[in-house]
Design a protein around this motif. Structure first.
Motif, short mmCIF file in Angstrom:
data_model
loop_
_atom_site.label_atom_id
_atom_site.label_comp_id
_atom_site.label_asym_id
_atom_site.label_seq_id
_atom_site.Cartn_x
_atom_site.Cartn_y
_atom_site.Cartn_z
N CYS A 284 20.36 -50.31 -42.67
CA CYS A 284 20.03 -48.92 -42.37
C CYS A 284 19.06 -48.83 -41.19
O CYS A 284 19.20 -47.97 -40.33
CB CYS A 284 19.44 -48.23 -43.60
N ARG B 234 24.12 -44.17 -45.13
CA ARG B 234 24.39 -43.70 -43.76
C ARG B 234 25.88 -43.44 -43.61
O ARG B 234 26.58 -44.12 -42.87
CB ARG B 234 23.93 -44.74 -42.72
N PRO B 235 26.39 -42.41 -44.32
CA PRO B 235 27.84 -42.15 -44.27
C PRO B 235 28.29 -41.73 -42.87
O PRO B 235 27.56 -41.07 -42.14
CB PRO B 235 28.03 -41.01 -45.28
N GLY B 236 29.47 -42.15 -42.53
CA GLY B 236 30.04 -41.77 -41.24
C GLY B 236 29.36 -42.41 -40.05
O GLY B 236 29.44 -41.88 -38.94
N SER B 237 28.72 -43.52 -40.25
CA SER B 237 28.03 -44.20 -39.17
C SER B 237 29.02 -44.59 -38.08
O SER B 237 30.15 -45.00 -38.36
CB SER B 237 27.33 -45.45 -39.69
N GLU C 186 26.54 -48.04 -46.28
CA GLU C 186 27.44 -46.93 -45.91
C GLU C 186 27.16 -45.69 -46.75
O GLU C 186 27.26 -44.57 -46.26
CB GLU C 186 28.89 -47.38 -46.05
N GLU C 187 26.80 -45.89 -48.02
CA GLU C 187 26.46 -44.75 -48.87
C GLU C 187 25.22 -44.02 -48.35
O GLU C 187 25.12 -42.80 -48.44
CB GLU C 187 26.19 -45.21 -50.30
N GLU D 134 28.68 -51.70 -48.39
CA GLU D 134 29.01 -50.49 -49.13
C GLU D 134 27.77 -49.65 -49.43
O GLU D 134 27.78 -48.43 -49.24
CB GLU D 134 29.72 -50.86 -50.43
N ARG D 135 26.70 -50.29 -49.87
CA ARG D 135 25.47 -49.54 -50.17
C ARG D 135 24.86 -48.95 -48.91
O ARG D 135 24.37 -47.82 -48.94
CB ARG D 135 24.48 -50.46 -50.88
N THR E 48 20.96 -49.55 -38.01
CA THR E 48 21.81 -48.40 -37.69
C THR E 48 20.98 -47.27 -37.11
O THR E 48 21.35 -46.66 -36.09
CB THR E 48 22.54 -47.92 -38.96
#
Length: 127
Positions: free
Chosen positions: A82, A14-17, A11-12, A8-9, A85
């Motif tokens: 991150c 790197r939104p929309g990965s 994704e916050e 979750e963190r 990603t």
């Protein structure tokens, strides 16, 4: 930190990965396996034996599964996710920054483990 919290963190940040959930979970499994082999296997304690994403290979990883690294060093999971990603998406500058933060936390973790837990017999620290 749990698997769900780490994902979750990340994704916050790197939104929309475009990286799939299964791939990010696999990265967590690999990281916990590496950290266990590199750092925690040398500690003479059973405290960390039941935690870690690497322990959930067969059953699958659940959001509530506890990751291996304790607080306050658990932020390394977010930086690692991150960094992976960014590397996968070709964002080399962002990757370098995240990897540097991850490496710094790893160094602090290694020092804390050396100070806090006796080394198992015949084990040597190499960090």
């Amino acid at each position: 930190m749990t698997v769900g919290q780490a994902l979750e963190r990340a994704e916050e940040l790197r939104p929309g990965s475009r990286i799939s959930l299964q791939t990010r979970q696999q990265w967590l499994r690999e990281l916990d396996g590496l950290l266990r082999l590199r750092f925690f296997a040398r500690c003479d304690t059973k405290e960390f034996d039941h935690a870690g994403a690497d322990r959930a290979w067969a059953e699958g990883l659940q959001d509530q599964d506890r990751l291996l690294v304790p607080e306050p060093f658990d932020g390394l999971y977010v930086h690692y996710l991150c960094a992976r990603t960014d590397a996968a998406l070709g964002e080399t500058d962002r990757y370098a920054g995240e990897q540097a933060q991850y490496n710094g936390i790893c160094a602090e973790l290694a020092g804390w483990l050396r100070r806090s837990y006796p080394v198992r017999r015949a084990a040597q620290w190499r960090w």
